[in-house]
Structures are given as structure tokens and as C-alpha cells.
Motif scaffolding. Structure first.
Motif, PDB file in Angstrom:
ATOM      1  N   GLU A 208      92.259 -63.566  -8.228  1.00 18.74           N
ATOM      2  CA  GLU A 208      90.935 -62.964  -8.072  1.00 18.74           C
ATOM      3  C   GLU A 208      90.023 -63.705  -7.102  1.00 18.74           C
ATOM      4  O   GLU A 208      88.880 -63.305  -6.914  1.00 18.74           O
ATOM      5  CB  GLU A 208      90.292 -62.825  -9.456  1.00 18.74           C
ATOM      6  N   GLN A 209      90.539 -64.742  -6.452  1.00 16.82           N
ATOM      7  CA  GLN A 209      89.797 -65.395  -5.375  1.00 16.82           C
ATOM      8  C   GLN A 209      90.366 -65.028  -4.010  1.00 16.82           C
ATOM      9  O   GLN A 209      89.931 -65.561  -2.985  1.00 16.82           O
ATOM     10  CB  GLN A 209      89.829 -66.928  -5.549  1.00 16.82           C
ATOM     11  N   PHE A 213      90.085 -59.281  -3.195  1.00 16.93           N
ATOM     12  CA  PHE A 213      89.031 -59.156  -4.197  1.00 16.93           C
ATOM     13  C   PHE A 213      87.660 -59.555  -3.649  1.00 16.93           C
ATOM     14  O   PHE A 213      86.646 -59.184  -4.228  1.00 16.93           O
ATOM     15  CB  PHE A 213      89.351 -60.037  -5.410  1.00 16.93           C
ATOM     16  N   THR A 214      87.635 -60.312  -2.561  1.00 14.77           N
ATOM     17  CA  THR A 214      86.365 -60.911  -2.132  1.00 14.77           C
ATOM     18  C   THR A 214      85.872 -60.451  -0.763  1.00 14.77           C
ATOM     19  O   THR A 214      84.750 -60.779  -0.391  1.00 14.77           O
ATOM     20  CB  THR A 214      86.498 -62.449  -2.104  1.00 14.77           C
ATOM     21  N   ARG A 215      86.705 -59.711   0.004  1.00 12.28           N
ATOM     22  CA  ARG A 215      86.328 -59.371   1.386  1.00 12.28           C
ATOM     23  C   ARG A 215      86.376 -57.866   1.607  1.00 12.28           C
ATOM     24  O   ARG A 215      87.046 -57.376   2.513  1.00 12.28           O
ATOM     25  CB  ARG A 215      87.275 -60.062   2.380  1.00 12.28           C
ATOM     26  N   ASN A 216      85.643 -57.107   0.809  1.00 10.48           N
ATOM     27  CA  ASN A 216      85.744 -55.658   0.877  1.00 10.48           C
ATOM     28  C   ASN A 216      84.568 -54.966   1.560  1.00 10.48           C
ATOM     29  O   ASN A 216      84.620 -53.762   1.808  1.00 10.48           O
ATOM     30  CB  ASN A 216      85.928 -55.088  -0.540  1.00 10.48           C
ATOM     31  N   THR A 217      83.498 -55.698   1.854  1.00 13.49           N
ATOM     32  CA  THR A 217      82.335 -55.076   2.494  1.00 13.49           C
ATOM     33  C   THR A 217      82.712 -54.522   3.869  1.00 13.49           C
ATOM     34  O   THR A 217      83.203 -55.258   4.733  1.00 13.49           O
ATOM     35  CB  THR A 217      81.190 -56.086   2.639  1.00 13.49           C
ATOM     36  N   TYR A 248      87.375 -50.572  -5.033  1.00 18.11           N
ATOM     37  CA  TYR A 248      87.562 -52.011  -4.875  1.00 18.11           C
ATOM     38  C   TYR A 248      87.193 -52.731  -6.172  1.00 18.11           C
ATOM     39  O   TYR A 248      86.246 -52.365  -6.870  1.00 18.11           O
ATOM     40  CB  TYR A 248      86.702 -52.543  -3.733  1.00 18.11           C
ATOM     41  N   LYS A 249      87.959 -53.778  -6.468  1.00 17.34           N
ATOM     42  CA  LYS A 249      87.762 -54.517  -7.714  1.00 17.34           C
ATOM     43  C   LYS A 249      87.451 -55.977  -7.413  1.00 17.34           C
ATOM     44  O   LYS A 249      87.939 -56.535  -6.436  1.00 17.34           O
ATOM     45  CB  LYS A 249      89.020 -54.425  -8.581  1.00 17.34           C
ATOM     46  N   SER A 250      86.651 -56.586  -8.273  1.00 14.67           N
ATOM     47  CA  SER A 250      86.383 -58.014  -8.166  1.00 14.67           C
ATOM     48  C   SER A 250      87.234 -58.815  -9.150  1.00 14.67           C
ATOM     49  O   SER A 250      87.183 -60.040  -9.156  1.00 14.67           O
ATOM     50  CB  SER A 250      84.900 -58.306  -8.419  1.00 14.67           C
ATOM     51  N   ALA A 251      88.000 -58.122  -9.983  1.00 19.17           N
ATOM     52  CA  ALA A 251      88.863 -58.794 -10.967  1.00 19.17           C
ATOM     53  C   ALA A 251      89.956 -57.811 -11.377  1.00 19.17           C
ATOM     54  O   ALA A 251      89.857 -56.600 -11.144  1.00 19.17           O
ATOM     55  CB  ALA A 251      88.055 -59.223 -12.194  1.00 19.17           C
TER      56      ALA A 251
END
Length: 307
Positions: A208-209, A213-217, A248-251
Motif C-alpha cells: 500500500e506504499q 496506491f499513491t500516484r493516481n492524481t 483507485y484505492k489507497s489500501a
């Protein structure tokens, strides 16, 4: 003397996983390679780990630079590569010992192919194996899926490609940052054929890092522009409405966790089915699927179900 193969390894704050990735490359049965490790402005111990590795192994070349993101790091490494064939690798993945040998032998015998991926096994942050991920070997099927926006048709850190083909199409493009793999494959498919080996030759880390998970903008908007260009280059119509934005998911979702709980059973002690079951229950205690997953695992433990 120039090596037969260049390995392109971008590194950004990967100190936790980098030693295992480097060890898997040292263990390769194919040894005529150079490893180009591009440190993309890491703020952790990644550069120090790379420097020690380079001191111990003359095949390793380290490029240290300010952070620009994956595309800049990949292009700098590609420019420095001396071999006609380039293998990708990520700093948090693990290559199976005969990965390089099998891919290199395939490309040597099949000049019509410009890019070759492999099946992979998903693994988690603790290197527990989660799920097999087979990939299609059929070029036409791969290209059709790419034109629908599925860049995972070839797992990026598993690929090996011909350097001149990638340079011919202009390398990686900044306009495709964070979906640079999809963009690369769509352009490569116009100058040669793409395929995958059926063997799982890479343990591909999902956590999840990670970028997914973190670069979807802005990722979906970039994807639509790239797909529109790819369709136009082939004389095909393109309807952006046919490519809905993904959720998109953050976890990991509870469904993801249940899925990993079941599929990781197939790896015995190398999987973590109970860990993912408890996580699913904590995340969605009133949902049915986590409880069904728990029941399945209990029956498996009692020998009533076999994987």
C-alpha cells in the motif's frame, strides 16, 4: 568489453527491499550483464546500499541524481546502457535465478519480438507470496487489451526489450509519468511484437506504499490522451467514454484481502492466509465474504478442503 545485457533498476527510497532485489540479481544463472542502478534522489539509505554493492561487484554502475520521477530515471539509465538488450527490474522485486537466462535466450532466437515479459507471483511487503499472475503470450490479444488501457498485460519490472527499438520510438515519455509502461508498450507494438513467457520468473511486490496506491492524481486523464493517440496512429476510432475511470484505492479492499487469503494457501508456509483473513474481518466485520473466507480456511486446516 561490452556486456550482452543491461539491467535497468530505478531506485527511490527502497532501502527496505533493495538488498533482496540485488541479491536476486547476483544469484542469476546468466552473468554477462551490467546493472545500471539509478538512484532518483532517495532520502533513505538506498544510495549507500547501492554504493556498497558497486564496490563489491564491478558489473554494477550507480547513477545518483535529483528526484524527477520514474520516467526521468528510466531514460537516464537507458542512455547509459551499453548492451543491445535491456531488462527492467524494480528495487522492491525479486527475480527467479533463471529469469535473465530464459528471457535472453528467447529474444536471441526470435528477432521479430521487441519486448518480452513473464508471468509473475504477487508478493506482499513481507515477501509472502500471495497469488499467481499468468500473462498472455499472444501479441494480438496483448495489443487489444493495451488499446483498452490495460498496461498490466506485461508486468513492467519483468520485461526485457531491444534497446534500439525503444530508442527508435523515443524512449519513455514524461507525458506518461506513472503510466509509462502502457505508453511504451503501445508504441513498441507498432514496430515489433510483444509476448510473455508462461513461467513466473519474478516475485512482484504489491503493497500500500507502492505507486499504484499513491500516484493516481491525473493518471486517468493521461491514459485517455495516450489511448487517443494510439488509436489515431492505427487509424482506429476512439471513444473515451468507453474507458471509465477506475476506482483507485489507497489500501487493499476487504475483497482483495479475502482473495489473497485464499490464493496464498497454495504457497504453504510462504503465504499468509490467516493474516489476510483477520485483516478482512477487521475491515468489514459485518460483511459475509470475510466470514466465508474464515470458514474456508478452517475447513482447509481440518483437511476437509484441499488446494
Amino acid at each position: 568489453m561490452k556486456p550482452s545485457l543491461s539491467i535497468l533498476l530505478p531506485v527511490y527510497n527502497a532501502a527496505r527491499y533493495l538488498p533482496a532485489a540485488l541479491a536476486s540479481l547476483r544469484a542469476q544463472t546468466f552473468t554477462d550483464y551490467e546493472l545500471i542502478a539509478v538512484d532518483d534522489g532517495s532520502a533513505d539509505r538506498s544510495l549507500a546500499i547501492l554504493a556498497r554493492a558497486a564496490d563489491a561487484d564491478p558489473r554494477i554502475r550507480v547513477i545518483s541524481r535529483p528526484n524527477t520521477g520514474i520516467v526521468g530515471a528510466l531514460n537516464d539509465g537507458l542512455e547509459a546502457a551499453r548492451a543491445p538488450v535491456v531488462a527492467r527490474m524494480d528495487a522492491d522485486d525479486i527475480a527467479i535465478p533463471d529469469r535473465l537466462a530464459r528471457q535472453f535466450a528467447f529474444l536471441r532466437l526470435t528477432p521479430e519480438f521487441v519486448c518480452l515479459g513473464t508471468a509473475v507471483h504477487f508478493m506482499d511487503a513481507r515477501s509472502a507470496l500471495l497469488k499467481p499472475c499468468p500473462r498472455s503470450a499472444d501479441h494480438d490479444a496483448i495489443e487489444r487489451a493495451l488499446l483498452l488501457g490495460d498496461g498490466g498485460q506485461l508486468i513492467h519490472p519483468s520485461i526485457m526489450f531491444r534497446r534500439d527499438a525503444v530508442l527508435q520510438i523515443g524512449g519513455y515519455r514524461l507525458a506518461a509519468q506513472w503510466i509509462e509502461d502502457l505508453d511504451l508498450y503501445l508504441r513498441l507494438a507498432r514496430v515489433g511484437r510483444l509476448t510473455n513467457l508462461p513461467a513466473a520468473l519474478l516475485h512482484y511486490r504489491i503493497h500500500e506504499q507502492s505507486v499504484n496506491f499513491t500516484r493516481n492524481t491525473g493518471r486517468h486523464e493521461r491514459k485517455l490522451r495516450i489511448l487517443a493517440e494510439a488509436h489515431a496512429a492505427r487509424g482506429l476510432p476512439f471513444d473515451p467514454a468507453a474507458i471509465p475511470p477506475p476506482a483507485y484505492k489507497s489500501a487493499f479492499s476487504p475483497d482483495d484481502l479475502c482473495d489473497y487469503a485464499i490464493t496464498s494457501l497454495g504457497y504453504g508456509r510462504r503465504g499468509r492466509p490467516w493474516h489476510y483473513t483477520w485483516r478482512a474481518l477487521r475491515a468489514a466485520p459485518r460483511a459475509r465474504r470475510p466470514w466465508r473466507t474464515l470458514s474456508y480456511l478452517l475447513k482447509h486446516r481440518l483437511g476437509l478442503i484441499r488446494t
